[in-house]
Design an enzyme around this catalytic site. Structure first.
Site, PDB file in Angstrom:
ATOM      1  N   GLU A 169      16.717 -22.817  52.240  1.00 55.55           N
ATOM      2  CA  GLU A 169      15.432 -22.895  51.551  1.00 55.55           C
ATOM      3  C   GLU A 169      14.323 -22.491  52.523  1.00 55.55           C
ATOM      4  OE1 GLU A 169      13.781 -26.820  50.643  1.00 55.55           O
ATOM      5  OE2 GLU A 169      13.324 -26.088  48.635  1.00 55.55           O
ATOM      6  N   CYS A 187       9.887 -26.516  44.758  1.00 52.47           N
ATOM      7  CA  CYS A 187      11.314 -26.807  44.930  1.00 52.47           C
ATOM      8  C   CYS A 187      12.175 -25.888  44.063  1.00 52.47           C
ATOM      9  CB  CYS A 187      11.590 -28.268  44.607  1.00 52.47           C
ATOM     10  SG  CYS A 187      10.982 -28.758  42.994  1.00 52.47           S
ATOM     11  N   GLU A 220      15.164 -36.326  44.807  1.00 50.95           N
ATOM     12  CA  GLU A 220      14.820 -35.004  44.241  1.00 50.95           C
ATOM     13  C   GLU A 220      14.589 -34.100  45.442  1.00 50.95           C
ATOM     14  OE1 GLU A 220      14.873 -34.673  41.048  1.00 50.95           O
ATOM     15  OE2 GLU A 220      14.757 -36.753  40.397  1.00 50.95           O
ATOM     16  N   LYS A 252       3.835 -43.642  49.098  1.00 47.48           N
ATOM     17  CA  LYS A 252       3.620 -43.049  50.423  1.00 47.48           C
ATOM     18  C   LYS A 252       3.541 -41.532  50.236  1.00 47.48           C
ATOM     19  CE  LYS A 252       5.119 -41.262  54.466  1.00 47.48           C
ATOM     20  NZ  LYS A 252       4.406 -39.983  54.556  1.00 47.48           N
TER      21      LYS A 252
HETATM   22  P1  NAD Z   1       9.926 -33.748  53.807  1.00 48.70           P
HETATM   23  O1  NAD Z   1      11.311 -34.178  53.488  1.00 48.70           O
HETATM   24  O2  NAD Z   1       9.644 -33.252  55.165  1.00 48.70           O
HETATM   25  O3  NAD Z   1       8.897 -34.929  53.567  1.00 48.70           O
HETATM   26  C1  NAD Z   1       8.797 -35.590  52.333  1.00 48.70           C
HETATM   27  C2  NAD Z   1       8.288 -36.996  52.558  1.00 48.70           C
HETATM   28  O4  NAD Z   1       9.244 -37.721  53.322  1.00 48.70           O
HETATM   29  C3  NAD Z   1       6.974 -37.061  53.336  1.00 48.70           C
HETATM   30  O5  NAD Z   1       6.157 -38.071  52.777  1.00 48.70           O
HETATM   31  C4  NAD Z   1       7.418 -37.443  54.723  1.00 48.70           C
HETATM   32  O6  NAD Z   1       6.428 -38.134  55.445  1.00 48.70           O
HETATM   33  C5  NAD Z   1       8.591 -38.340  54.415  1.00 48.70           C
HETATM   34  N1  NAD Z   1       9.578 -38.482  55.509  1.00 48.70           N
HETATM   35  C6  NAD Z   1       9.836 -37.617  56.523  1.00 48.70           C
HETATM   36  N2  NAD Z   1      10.787 -38.122  57.326  1.00 48.70           N
HETATM   37  C7  NAD Z   1      11.144 -39.323  56.808  1.00 48.70           C
HETATM   38  C8  NAD Z   1      12.098 -40.321  57.177  1.00 48.70           C
HETATM   39  N3  NAD Z   1      12.867 -40.202  58.260  1.00 48.70           N
HETATM   40  N4  NAD Z   1      12.207 -41.418  56.386  1.00 48.70           N
HETATM   41  C9  NAD Z   1      11.445 -41.561  55.288  1.00 48.70           C
HETATM   42  N5  NAD Z   1      10.516 -40.660  54.897  1.00 48.70           N
HETATM   43  C10 NAD Z   1      10.376 -39.550  55.649  1.00 48.70           C
HETATM   44  O7  NAD Z   1       9.559 -32.691  52.679  1.00 48.70           O
HETATM   45  P2  NAD Z   1       8.252 -31.807  52.607  1.00 48.70           P
HETATM   46  O8  NAD Z   1       8.373 -30.779  53.678  1.00 48.70           O
HETATM   47  O9  NAD Z   1       7.069 -32.688  52.526  1.00 48.70           O
HETATM   48  O10 NAD Z   1       8.423 -31.111  51.168  1.00 48.70           O
HETATM   49  C11 NAD Z   1       9.134 -29.957  50.980  1.00 48.70           C
HETATM   50  C12 NAD Z   1      10.526 -30.266  50.464  1.00 48.70           C
HETATM   51  O11 NAD Z   1      10.439 -31.040  49.265  1.00 48.70           O
HETATM   52  C13 NAD Z   1      11.276 -29.009  50.071  1.00 48.70           C
HETATM   53  O12 NAD Z   1      12.596 -29.108  50.536  1.00 48.70           O
HETATM   54  C14 NAD Z   1      11.241 -29.034  48.555  1.00 48.70           C
HETATM   55  O13 NAD Z   1      12.279 -28.319  47.937  1.00 48.70           O
HETATM   56  C15 NAD Z   1      11.294 -30.489  48.270  1.00 48.70           C
HETATM   57  N6  NAD Z   1      10.793 -30.774  46.924  1.00 48.70           N
HETATM   58  C16 NAD Z   1      11.677 -31.148  45.961  1.00 48.70           C
HETATM   59  C17 NAD Z   1      11.238 -31.374  44.655  1.00 48.70           C
HETATM   60  C18 NAD Z   1      12.203 -31.784  43.559  1.00 48.70           C
HETATM   61  O14 NAD Z   1      11.751 -32.238  42.506  1.00 48.70           O
HETATM   62  N7  NAD Z   1      13.487 -31.647  43.747  1.00 48.70           N
HETATM   63  C19 NAD Z   1       9.887 -31.228  44.356  1.00 48.70           C
HETATM   64  C20 NAD Z   1       9.010 -30.843  45.366  1.00 48.70           C
HETATM   65  C21 NAD Z   1       9.471 -30.634  46.660  1.00 48.70           C
END
Ligand code: NAD
Length: 503
Positions: free
Chosen positions: A407, A310, A276, A201
C-alpha cells in the site's frame, strides 16, 4: 518543476475563532484538560508547514482518567439507560450541529489534513449522514424469542427463552489521519446508538476537527463521561488504550502494521477488537466498458484525497485492447490536476499529510523505477516543504514489484494489461489485502462472475468510492475484520445475553 503554495488561512469566522485559541484541550468527563505531564505536540498545515495549534500529548496517566470517566458514566447508566428515542434525538442533534457548523469544520479539516475543500465538504456532510443513519438504529436494537427443545422441564411447566441486546461497555476508537471526521463518525455514531461509553483517540497529525466535534457532541446532549477525547502519539496513548484492562473493545482504523500491534496488546484483558486496515484495491477496466465514464472513474479511484484512501484503486488492470487509450486518458487527467493549498477553491489536489508520508510515497515511485517500471506522468516531489507528490501513473510493472504489492497511500497508480477474465481474476486476488475493487464493464456475465470471485469487502461496478452510511465497509484477508456502516455496525458494540426461564 517547482510548486508555489499560497499560505492561506480560513475565511470562516468560526474557524478563525476556533484557531485563535492555539492550545487545544482534551475532554475527560465534563472537563477540558491538558495532559497530566503538561506536554504538547504541534499540529501543522501540511501544505505550508505552518503550526495551526498544539494538542496535549497524553500518556497512560491520561488514558487511566479517561477510562475511569467512561466506566463511571457506563455504570451509572446515564446514557445506556436512556430510552432509544432519547438517544436517537441526541444523535440526530449531532448531525444537525455538524451541518450547522459545516463550513467551519470543512475549513478546519482542510487546514489540518491538507485536502481540498470539495473533499472536506463531502466528508463533513458524510459525517452528519452517519449520525442520522444511526439515530434511526437506536430504536431497532432487538433481541429474539426462542423456543428451546430442552426435554427435562418439570411437569406442568414451560421453558421459554429470549435474548437481550446490551451495550458492550467502554469502547476505545483509535483513528487514522486520512479522513478524520467522517471515519470517526463511522465509529462514534454506532457506539453511541448501542448505549456504550467511549474514548476517542484521533491521529496525532489531524486532531483539530475532532476537538471541535467533541464540543458539538456535548452541546447535543451526550452526558459528560460518555464521550471522552484523548490526543497524542500512537505508541504512547494508542498503545495505552489497546493494553488497558478496563476497556471492553478497541475499534481501530489504520494501517495493517498498527492493527497487528493492537491485536497483540488487546490480549491483556482479551478485549474485543475490530480492525479496519489497509488495502491495495484493483480497478479493472474491460474493453467493453464505457470508456468516457471508466477513464475519469479510474482516475478518481486513485486521485481522490491525494490517494490517501484505504479503498483507493491503486492497481489498475486494463484489457489489452484498450490499455493504451485508458492509460493515456488517465495520464491526461493526472497532468491536468491543479495542485495547491486545500483552502484555495480552485485546488484539485492537496499535499500528503506530512513530509514523512510524502517521502515514503516518493521512495515507492523510485523503487518502481529502479526495478524497471516506467513513469508515464508525475513522479515528482514538490512544494517548499516537500509534501506534494504530482499525480503519478506507472506502467511496465511486474506483479512481484513492491509498488504492486504494498500500500503506497498516495496518488500513484500502477497499470497492467490483461487478456482474459480468468487472468484478471487471478491478478486482482493476488494480494494480501482484500478491502475493495471496481469493475468497469457493460457485460452482465463478466460483472457477476468477477464480483462473486473477487475476495474483497466491497466490489463496485461502473463506479468507485460510492460510500453510504447504509453500506457495510470492511476487509477480507489482511485488510481486517468487522464492518463499519450498515445495520450490523451497531451489533459490533452490543453483547447478546440469553435469558432462559422455567415458568
Ligand atoms: P496508523 O496505523 O499509522 O495510525 C492509525 C492510528 O493508530 C493513529 O491514531 C495512531 O496514533 C495510532 N497508533 C499508531 N501506533 C499505535 C500503537 N502501537 N498502538 C495503538 N495505536 C497506535 O495509520 P495512518 O497512517 O494514520 O492511516 C493510514 C492507514 O489507515 C492506511 O493503511 C489506510 O489504508 C488505513 N485506513 C483504513 C481504513 C479502512 O476503513 N479499512 C480507512 C482509512 C484508513
Amino acid at each position: 518543476m517547482n510548486l508555489i503554495v499560497n499560505d492561506l488561512q480560513p475565511s470562516n469566522a468560526n474557524a478563525v475563532k476556533f484557531l485563535s485559541t492555539k492550545d487545544k484541550k482534551m475532554l475527560i468527563g465534563a472537563n477540558w484538560v491538558d495532559a497530566v505531564s503538561g506536554q504538547r505536540l504541534n499540529s501543522h498545515d501540511p501544505a505550508t508547514g505552518r503550526v495551526n495549534g498544539t494538542i496535549p500529548r497524553a500518556s497512560k496517566a491520561d488514558v487511566d482518567l479517561a477510562v475511569k470517566a467512561a466506566r463511571e458514566a457506563f455504570e451509572k447508566g446515564v446514557w445506556r439507560n436512556k430510552t432509544a428515542d432519547e438517544r436517537s434525538r441526541v444523535l440526530w442533534k449531532i448531525s444537525e450541529l455538524i451541518e450547522a457548523n459545516a463550513q467551519e469544520l470543512i475549513e478546519l479539516e482542510t487546514l489540518d489534513q491538507g485536502k481540498p475543500l470539495y473533499v472536506s465538504g463531502a466528508e463533513i456532510y458524510g459525517a452528519a449522514a452517519q449520525f442520522r443513519y444511526f439515530a434511526g438504529m437506536c430504536s431497532k436494537i432487538e433481541g429474539e424469542t426462542i423456543a428451546p427443545s430442552i426435554n427435562y422441564q418439570p411437569p406442568g411447566k414451560r421453558v421459554i427463552a429470549h435474548t437481550l441486546k446490551e451495550p458492550l461497555g467502554v469502547v476505545a476508537a483509535i483513528m487514522p489521519w486520512n479522513s478524520p471526521l467522517v471515519l470517526e463518525a463511522m465509529k462514534i455514531a454506532p457506539i453511541l446508538a448501542a448505549g456504550c461509553s467511549m474514548i476517542m483517540k484521533p491521529a496525532e497529525d489531524t486532531s483539530l476537527s475532532t476537538v471541535r466535534l467533541a464540543e458539538l457532541i456535548l452541546e447535543a446532549g451526550v452526558p459528560p463521561g460518555v464521550f471522552n477525547l484523548v490526543t497524542g502519539l500512537g505508541g504512547e496513548v494508542g498503545q495505552a488504550l489497546a493494553e488497558h484492562m478496563d476497556i471492553d473493545k478497541v475499534a481501530f482504523t489504520g494501517s495493517t502494521a498498527t492493527g497487528r500491534k493492537i491485536l497483540s496488546a488487546a490480549q491483556s484483558n482479551l478485549k474485543k477488537v475490530a480492525l479496519e486496515l489497509g488495502g491495495k484495491s484493483p480497478t479493472i477496466v474491460f474493453d467493453d466498458a464505457e470508456l468516457d465514464i471508466a477513464i475519469p472513474g479510474a482516475a478518481n479511484a486513485i486521485l481522490w484525497n491525494t490517494g490517501q484512501v484505504c479503498v483507493a484503486g491503486s492497481r489498475l488492470y486494463i484489457h489489452k485492447k484498450v490499455f493504451d487509450k485508458v492509460v493515456s486518458g488517465i495520464a491526461d487527467i493526472a497532468k491536468g490536476m491543479k495542485l495547491g493549498h486545500g483552502l484555495d477553491p480552485t485546488t484539485q489536489m492537496g499535499p500528503l499529510v506530512n513530509k514523512v508520508q510524502a517521502d515514503k510515497v516518493k521512495s515507492y515511485i523510485d523503487s518502481g523505477v529502479s526495478e524497471g517500471a516506467e513513469v508515464v506522468t508525475g513522479g515528482q516531489q514538490l512544494g517548499a516543504n516537500g509534501t506534494f507528490i504530482s499525480p503519478t501513473v506507472i506502467t511496465k510493472v511486474k506483479q512481484s514489484m513492491k509498488i504492486v504489492r504494498e500500500e503506497i497511500f498516495g496518488p500513484v497508480v500502477v497499470a497492467t494489461p490483461f487478456e482474459s477474465l480468468d487472468e484478471v481474476q487471478h491478478l486482482a486476488n493476488d494480494t494480501r489485502y482484500g478491502l475493495a475493487a471496481s469493475i468497469w464493464s457493460q457485460n452482465l456475465s463478466t460483472v457477476h462472475r468477477l464480483a462473486a470471485d473477487i475476495r474483497a469487502g466491497t466490489v463496485w461496478v461502473n463506479c468507485h468510492h460510492f460510500f453510504d452510511a447504509s453500506l457495510p465497509i470492511g476487509g477480507y484477508k489482511e485488510s481486517g475484520f468487522s464492518r463499519d456502516c450498515g445495520m450490523q455496525a451497531v451489533d459490533n458494540y452490543l453483547e447478546t445475553k440469553t435469558v432462559c426461564m422455567v415458568v
